[in-house]
Design an enzyme around this catalytic site. Structure first.
Site, PDB file in Angstrom:
ATOM      1  CD  GLN A 208      56.043  83.672  -4.075  1.00  0.00           C
ATOM      2  OE1 GLN A 208      57.390  84.537  -3.075  1.00  0.00           O
ATOM      3  NE2 GLN A 208      55.159  84.248  -3.816  1.00  0.00           N
ATOM      4  CB  THR A 209      54.306  79.012  -2.721  1.00  0.00           C
ATOM      5  OG1 THR A 209      52.887  78.906  -2.617  1.00  0.00           O
ATOM      6  CG2 THR A 209      55.021  78.902  -1.068  1.00  0.00           C
ATOM      7  NE  ARG A 210      48.318  84.303  -3.692  1.00  0.00           N
ATOM      8  CZ  ARG A 210      47.385  84.021  -4.784  1.00  0.00           C
ATOM      9  NH1 ARG A 210      48.311  83.337  -6.108  1.00  0.00           N
ATOM     10  NH2 ARG A 210      46.114  83.551  -5.138  1.00  0.00           N
ATOM     11  CG  HIS A 214      47.552  70.304  -2.030  1.00  0.00           C
ATOM     12  ND1 HIS A 214      46.697  70.650  -0.688  1.00  0.00           N
ATOM     13  CD2 HIS A 214      47.368  72.149  -1.691  1.00  0.00           C
ATOM     14  CE1 HIS A 214      46.238  71.769   0.021  1.00  0.00           C
ATOM     15  NE2 HIS A 214      46.461  71.986  -1.255  1.00  0.00           N
ATOM     16  CG  HIS A 217      52.383  73.042  -4.826  1.00  0.00           C
ATOM     17  ND1 HIS A 217      51.021  72.804  -3.972  1.00  0.00           N
ATOM     18  CD2 HIS A 217      51.820  73.385  -5.574  1.00  0.00           C
ATOM     19  CE1 HIS A 217      50.098  73.099  -4.975  1.00  0.00           C
ATOM     20  NE2 HIS A 217      50.627  74.029  -5.793  1.00  0.00           N
ATOM     21  N   GLY A 302      56.982  78.921 -12.205  1.00  0.00           N
ATOM     22  CA  GLY A 302      55.666  77.742 -13.021  1.00  0.00           C
ATOM     23  C   GLY A 302      54.908  78.592 -13.618  1.00  0.00           C
ATOM     24  NE  ARG A 303      49.218  76.745 -17.430  1.00  0.00           N
ATOM     25  CZ  ARG A 303      47.854  77.443 -17.431  1.00  0.00           C
ATOM     26  NH1 ARG A 303      47.852  77.989 -16.760  1.00  0.00           N
ATOM     27  NH2 ARG A 303      46.830  77.560 -18.871  1.00  0.00           N
ATOM     28  CG  ASP A 304      48.260  83.144 -14.682  1.00  0.00           C
ATOM     29  OD1 ASP A 304      49.159  84.127 -14.603  1.00  0.00           O
ATOM     30  OD2 ASP A 304      47.624  83.000 -13.866  1.00  0.00           O
ATOM     31  CG  HIS A 305      55.785  83.278 -10.762  1.00  0.00           C
ATOM     32  ND1 HIS A 305      57.059  82.500 -10.146  1.00  0.00           N
ATOM     33  CD2 HIS A 305      56.664  83.986  -9.845  1.00  0.00           C
ATOM     34  CE1 HIS A 305      57.248  82.953  -8.757  1.00  0.00           C
ATOM     35  NE2 HIS A 305      57.165  84.012  -8.810  1.00  0.00           N
ATOM     36  CB  ALA A 306      52.832  86.364  -9.034  1.00  0.00           C
ATOM     37  CG  MET A 344      54.136  68.601 -10.776  1.00  0.00           C
ATOM     38  SD  MET A 344      55.293  68.232 -12.766  1.00  0.00           S
ATOM     39  CE  MET A 344      55.364  66.531 -11.868  1.00  0.00           C
TER      40      MET A 344
END
Length: 405
Positions: A208-210, A214, A217, A302-306, A344
């Site tokens: 998931q991404t918004r 790069h 990712h 991931g870290r702090d997702h959404a 990362m």
């Protein structure tokens, strides 16, 4: 493709092509029923939906919000707000509600039918009103988002711009919402499951991404897929995100450019018309359930997702690993395997990306924040190749030309 021209597939077919996702509840009517109902829409009250409501309706109709069959009635709403569960006990973390003003609701009763239309007035579905209720929106904000701070975009919308009355009931789809761009990337759950089956993809990890993606990712997603022996589904949200995010059209061009930097046949891009709430842990669980409906077997958290960032006092709304912890507690019930992954970072001395958890005292770490990236784009200053791919940077520079003389 007009969805009314497609008859509903059987549950057995769904199980065959999507062993991970379970049975979909596609809410589009068969052609004959859609035609009969469509002939009556001119005599029914109509509601023109806003962006959030349109996104929610599209994902309800396609089955992406399975097992929901419509907008939540009072008992389901109360269960979701209080305990992340529908009235029957099914895990579901996010209220999917249809808000209206009191003047509109005054003419409705149980059993009323309401035509749901897009911004152009096209009739997409009919709501069978089963419940009309007045929610405590402040309580909803506190329970669902953990705050009443209007710095949180979903809280500001809920408290200041959401109608005071909710309509609950089943929706019956007449036709699929029209999108003029990226049609080949807008898969329904049924279409994406069928694609996975046709191409022999059995283990699929969804990302998931918004934001634009790069090199970090790419490294994160490749490592996550390798860790679980899966192919990668890149599924960005292109409905509504944060107000200051990069527009989705530019982001999709960036994703397409990035796709060529993955090993051939290992990654697929598909767009999700989701109106994000930026709800942190609850939203992460919601995202996982949605990806299960699309046929994914694994989901990267991931870290702090959404997370929406920091509150009015400068404190993050959610802890960095709250989402991972919540999903790990409910992983079996969610029905999709969670792949927690740290951020990362680029280690100059190693000339490679490494997980932040593996950084040694001798490592020289570099990173570029979103704010710093926007500054470099604005000023026309260098964006190093260790951070992003030149073809991705080129697209971002075209969208955000330098203001420098």
């Amino acid at each position: 493709m007009n969805v009314t021209a497609r008859a509903a597939d059987t549950a057995a077919t769904d199980r065959l092509i999507a062993p991970h996702g379970g049975v979909l509840k596609d809410l589009y009517l068969p052609p004959a029923e859609a035609s009969a109902l469509g002939a009556r829409v001119g005599s029914l009250p109509s509601l023109q939906l806003d962006t959030r409501q349109l996104c929610d309706l599209e994902l309800l109709l396609s089955g992406a919000f399975s097992p929901l069959e419509g907008f939540l009635g009072r008992s389901d709403y109360n269960g979701v707000v209080e305990d992340m569960r529908l009235a029957d006990g099914t895990l579901w973390p996010m209220p999917i509600t249809l808000d209206v003003d009191e003047a509109f609701s005054a003419h409705l009763g149980r059993g009323s039918e309401v035509v749901l239309r897009d911004g152009e007035g096209v009739a997409l579905a009919v709501l069978e009103v089963e419940d009309i209720y007045w929610p405590d929106r402040l309580h909803e904000a506190l329970r669902v988002f953990g705050t009443s701070d209007r710095t949180h975009p979903a809280v500001a919308e809920l408290l200041d711009r959401t109608g005071p009355v909710y309509l609950g009931g089943r929706v019956r789809g007449l036709q699929r919402p029209a999108h003029m761009d990226f049609a080949e990337l807008r898969d329904t759950p049924r279409e994406l499951r069928a694609w996975f089956a046709a191409n022999g993809w059995h283990r699929i990890v969804a990302f998931q991404t918004r934001n634009p993606m790069h090199r970090a990712h790419r490294e994160l997603t490749l490592r996550a897929a390798e860790q679980v022996g899966a192919r990668l589904l890149i599924q960005p949200s292109v409905g509504r995100t944060k107000p200051d995010d990069v527009d989705y059209s530019t982001r999709v061009r960036c994703y397409r450019a990035l796709l060529s930097h993955y090993p051939e046949g290992q990654a697929k891009l598909s767009l999700l018309p989701l109106a994000m709430r930026m709800g942190g842990p609850r939203e992460a669980m919601w995202h996982a359930l949605i990806r299960k409906n699309y046929g994914a077997s694994h989901f990267i958290v991931g870290r702090d997702h959404a997370g929406p960032g920091k509150d009015a006092s400068g404190k993050p709304f959610y802890g960095p690993y709250e989402a991972q912890q919540l999903l790990e507690r409910h992983q079996e019930e969610v029905g999709i395997r969670i792949v927690p992954f740290p951020a990362m970072v680029y280690a100059v001395n190693r000339d490679t990306y490494i997980p932040a958890t593996e950084v040694e005292p001798t490592d020289e770490v570099r990173d570029i924040s979103g704010t710093e990236l926007r500054r470099r784009l604005r000023e026309g200053s260098e964006i190093p190749e260790w951070f992003s791919f030149p073809d991705v940077v080129k697209i971002l520079r075209e969208r955000h030309p330098s203001a420098a003389p």
